[in-house]
Design a protein around this motif. Structure first.
Motif, PDB file in Angstrom:
ATOM      1  N   SER A   3       0.833  -1.114   0.138  1.00 49.34           N
ATOM      2  CA  SER A   3      -0.058   0.164  -0.138  1.00 49.34           C
ATOM      3  C   SER A   3       0.911   1.207  -0.117  1.00 49.34           C
ATOM      4  O   SER A   3       2.011   1.237   0.494  1.00 49.34           O
ATOM      5  N   GLY A   4       0.274   2.382  -0.368  1.00 50.88           N
ATOM      6  CA  GLY A   4       1.003   3.593  -0.397  1.00 50.88           C
ATOM      7  C   GLY A   4       1.893   3.776  -1.579  1.00 50.88           C
ATOM      8  O   GLY A   4       1.779   3.212  -2.510  1.00 50.88           O
ATOM      9  N   ALA A   5       2.677   5.021  -1.545  1.00 49.09           N
ATOM     10  CA  ALA A   5       3.600   5.339  -2.567  1.00 49.09           C
ATOM     11  C   ALA A   5       5.179   5.131  -2.129  1.00 49.09           C
ATOM     12  O   ALA A   5       5.608   5.831  -1.267  1.00 49.09           O
ATOM     13  N   LEU A   6       5.824   4.520  -2.948  1.00 45.32           N
ATOM     14  CA  LEU A   6       7.261   4.376  -2.772  1.00 45.32           C
ATOM     15  C   LEU A   6       8.093   4.894  -3.876  1.00 45.32           C
ATOM     16  O   LEU A   6       7.601   4.682  -5.182  1.00 45.32           O
ATOM     17  N   ARG A   7       9.127   5.727  -3.782  1.00 41.77           N
ATOM     18  CA  ARG A   7      10.123   6.092  -4.605  1.00 41.77           C
ATOM     19  C   ARG A   7      11.497   5.275  -4.485  1.00 41.77           C
ATOM     20  O   ARG A   7      12.045   5.347  -3.449  1.00 41.77           O
ATOM     21  N   LEU A   8      11.651   4.630  -5.360  1.00 45.19           N
ATOM     22  CA  LEU A   8      12.800   3.726  -5.316  1.00 45.19           C
ATOM     23  C   LEU A   8      13.904   4.083  -6.364  1.00 45.19           C
ATOM     24  O   LEU A   8      13.458   4.058  -7.246  1.00 45.19           O
ATOM     25  N   THR A   9      15.305   4.107  -5.831  1.00 44.86           N
ATOM     26  CA  THR A   9      16.164   4.642  -6.659  1.00 44.86           C
ATOM     27  C   THR A   9      17.326   3.597  -6.826  1.00 44.86           C
ATOM     28  O   THR A   9      17.814   2.994  -5.603  1.00 44.86           O
ATOM     29  N   ILE A  10      17.428   3.179  -7.981  1.00 48.37           N
ATOM     30  CA  ILE A  10      18.659   1.995  -7.970  1.00 48.37           C
ATOM     31  C   ILE A  10      19.624   2.392  -8.958  1.00 48.37           C
ATOM     32  O   ILE A  10      19.248   2.843 -10.193  1.00 48.37           O
ATOM     33  N   LYS A  11      20.909   2.519  -8.543  1.00 46.75           N
ATOM     34  CA  LYS A  11      22.118   3.106  -9.532  1.00 46.75           C
ATOM     35  C   LYS A  11      21.540   4.314 -10.202  1.00 46.75           C
ATOM     36  O   LYS A  11      21.826   4.637 -11.279  1.00 46.75           O
ATOM     37  N   GLY A  12      21.038   5.449  -9.549  1.00 44.11           N
ATOM     38  CA  GLY A  12      20.703   6.718  -9.816  1.00 44.11           C
ATOM     39  C   GLY A  12      19.569   6.913 -10.671  1.00 44.11           C
ATOM     40  O   GLY A  12      18.956   7.879 -11.041  1.00 44.11           O
ATOM     41  N   GLN A  13      18.755   5.821 -10.825  1.00 49.69           N
ATOM     42  CA  GLN A  13      17.389   5.726 -11.745  1.00 49.69           C
ATOM     43  C   GLN A  13      16.309   5.612 -10.846  1.00 49.69           C
ATOM     44  O   GLN A  13      16.309   4.720  -9.855  1.00 49.69           O
ATOM     45  N   GLY A  14      15.282   6.516 -10.805  1.00 50.48           N
ATOM     46  CA  GLY A  14      14.179   6.797 -10.109  1.00 50.48           C
ATOM     47  C   GLY A  14      13.081   5.832 -10.390  1.00 50.48           C
ATOM     48  O   GLY A  14      12.976   5.712 -11.872  1.00 50.48           O
ATOM     49  N   HIS A  15      12.201   5.225  -9.565  1.00 47.93           N
ATOM     50  CA  HIS A  15      10.912   4.318 -10.055  1.00 47.93           C
ATOM     51  C   HIS A  15      10.056   4.719  -8.935  1.00 47.93           C
ATOM     52  O   HIS A  15      10.170   4.675  -7.821  1.00 47.93           O
ATOM     53  N   ASP A  16       8.716   5.182  -9.499  1.00 45.44           N
ATOM     54  CA  ASP A  16       7.870   5.571  -8.475  1.00 45.44           C
ATOM     55  C   ASP A  16       6.790   4.031  -8.712  1.00 45.44           C
ATOM     56  O   ASP A  16       6.146   3.810  -9.819  1.00 45.44           O
ATOM     57  N   MET A  17       6.559   3.504  -7.359  1.00 45.79           N
ATOM     58  CA  MET A  17       5.842   2.378  -7.240  1.00 45.79           C
ATOM     59  C   MET A  17       4.651   2.613  -6.314  1.00 45.79           C
ATOM     60  O   MET A  17       4.610   3.334  -5.530  1.00 45.79           O
ATOM     61  N   THR A  18       3.666   1.595  -6.858  1.00 45.99           N
ATOM     62  CA  THR A  18       2.290   1.723  -5.943  1.00 45.99           C
ATOM     63  C   THR A  18       1.929   0.305  -5.691  1.00 45.99           C
ATOM     64  O   THR A  18       2.759  -0.590  -5.983  1.00 45.99           O
ATOM     65  N   PRO A  19       0.974   0.012  -4.948  1.00 43.76           N
ATOM     66  CA  PRO A  19       0.507  -1.378  -4.744  1.00 43.76           C
ATOM     67  C   PRO A  19       0.373  -2.241  -5.682  1.00 43.76           C
ATOM     68  O   PRO A  19       0.102  -1.859  -7.123  1.00 43.76           O
ATOM     69  N   PHE A  69      15.667  -4.628 -11.747  1.00 43.62           N
ATOM     70  CA  PHE A  69      14.742  -4.518 -12.776  1.00 43.62           C
ATOM     71  C   PHE A  69      13.476  -4.099 -11.609  1.00 43.62           C
ATOM     72  O   PHE A  69      13.368  -4.575 -10.494  1.00 43.62           O
ATOM     73  N   VAL A  70      12.477  -3.338 -12.208  1.00 45.89           N
ATOM     74  CA  VAL A  70      11.348  -2.987 -11.463  1.00 45.89           C
ATOM     75  C   VAL A  70      10.011  -3.164 -12.417  1.00 45.89           C
ATOM     76  O   VAL A  70      10.267  -2.840 -13.634  1.00 45.89           O
ATOM     77  N   THR A  71       9.072  -3.835 -11.820  1.00 45.14           N
ATOM     78  CA  THR A  71       7.806  -4.287 -12.658  1.00 45.14           C
ATOM     79  C   THR A  71       6.647  -4.007 -11.734  1.00 45.14           C
ATOM     80  O   THR A  71       6.801  -3.304 -10.744  1.00 45.14           O
ATOM     81  N   SER A  72       5.559  -4.843 -12.174  1.00 53.52           N
ATOM     82  CA  SER A  72       4.467  -4.700 -11.357  1.00 53.52           C
ATOM     83  C   SER A  72       3.670  -6.158 -11.246  1.00 53.52           C
ATOM     84  O   SER A  72       3.968  -6.882 -12.502  1.00 53.52           O
ATOM     85  N   ASP A  73       2.825  -6.644 -10.317  1.00 52.98           N
ATOM     86  CA  ASP A  73       1.990  -7.641 -10.211  1.00 52.98           C
ATOM     87  C   ASP A  73       1.080  -7.446 -11.520  1.00 52.98           C
ATOM     88  O   ASP A  73       0.695  -8.427 -12.095  1.00 52.98           O
TER      89      ASP A  73
END
Length: 269
Positions: free
Chosen positions: A95-111, A154-158
């Protein structure tokens, strides 16, 4: 789709303490009702954060991984979340909102957001919303193999990964695989398993892989060693190697759980 998370809080003084938690030589069950405020920990290098540590390497039991449920207050997070340079991490946002940064690249993640972070990566995370961000986190020390590179982040989603139906089950049992099982760079899989009501594992699986299973949605009767245990949202099951296991989904909605297992490496002798 829903993503269960520990309820926190504390039952009032009228509640009797008998419970359904179980710890045996073969498996443990931590029902959601046990995941309360008084069993949380704070983490070095993290701010505005508390964690339920549901599993950790334990000699003679399950030894390969640690699994957390992490709650981050608005603005909280970490610029140095991982103390072990050989650890790899999987995150699933509940739940909520997450800002994940990996090796300088940002990713906005949601549920439903899912991320794999390899060992040695430079990464940060921050609650970017106005409410608590709740996430599931799995850590495992990476086991290098000769001639095989470590995986990429990598960043993806269900929501973005189609479940793979299991064979010979008419679509009532499927697995959302975020990593190709044939990719030998990966020494762990963290998948989402889904059963439609009435679906089942039709034999008692008995294998070398250890498991952490966090029930995200729905209910089931779960076979653990020789015991049938009813489970529901927020319940956590922790299985050592070779513990027999099966399930039958009950209720009227899908039964879904986050599943950890160790794979693709020779046993250490």
């Amino acid at each position: 789709m829903t993503y269960a998370f520990p309820p926190g809080g504390l039952p009032d003084q009228s509640v009797r303490p008998e419970g359904t938690a179980v710890f045996t030589p073969a498996y443990a069950v931590l029902p959601a009702v046990t995941q309360r405020d008084i069993v949380t920990s704070f983490l070095p290098g993290w701010t505005g954060t508390r964690a339920w540590i549901l599993a950790r390497p334990l000699s003679g039991f399950a030894e390969t991984f640690a699994q957390y449920a992490v709650e981050i207050a608005p603005g909280g997070g970490s610029d140095a979340p991982e103390p072990d340079s050989m650890a790899q991490t999987v995150i699933l946002v509940a739940s909520g909102a997450l800002r994940l940064t990996i090796k300088g690249q940002g990713h906005d993640m949601t549920p439903g957001g899912y991320a794999y972070i390899p060992p040695g990566a430079d990464w940060t995370l921050r609650n970017s919303g106005d409410a608590a961000c709740q996430l599931h986190l799995v850590r495992k020390r990476y086991a290098p193999a000769p001639g095989i590179d470590a995986p990429d982040a990598f960043v993806t989603s269900d929501h973005a990964v189609a479940p793979t139906p299991m064979p010979d089950c008419n679509g009532v049992w499927s697995t959302t695989r975020f990593v190709d099982p044939a990719d030998l760079r990966h020494d762990m899989h963290v998948n989402i398993v889904t059963f439609q009501p009435g679906g089942r594992i039709p034999f008692a699986e008995t294998h070398v892989m250890e498991h952490g299973l966090y029930v995200l949605q729905g209910t089931a009767d779960y076979l653990l060693n020789t015991d049938w245990v009813p489970v529901g949202p927020g319940d956590f099951m922790w299985l050592r190697a070779f513990c027999p296991q099966a399930c039958i989904a009950t209720g009227t909605e899908p039964f879904r759980y986050l599943l950890y297992k160790d794979v693709n490496r020779h046993p250490v002798l």
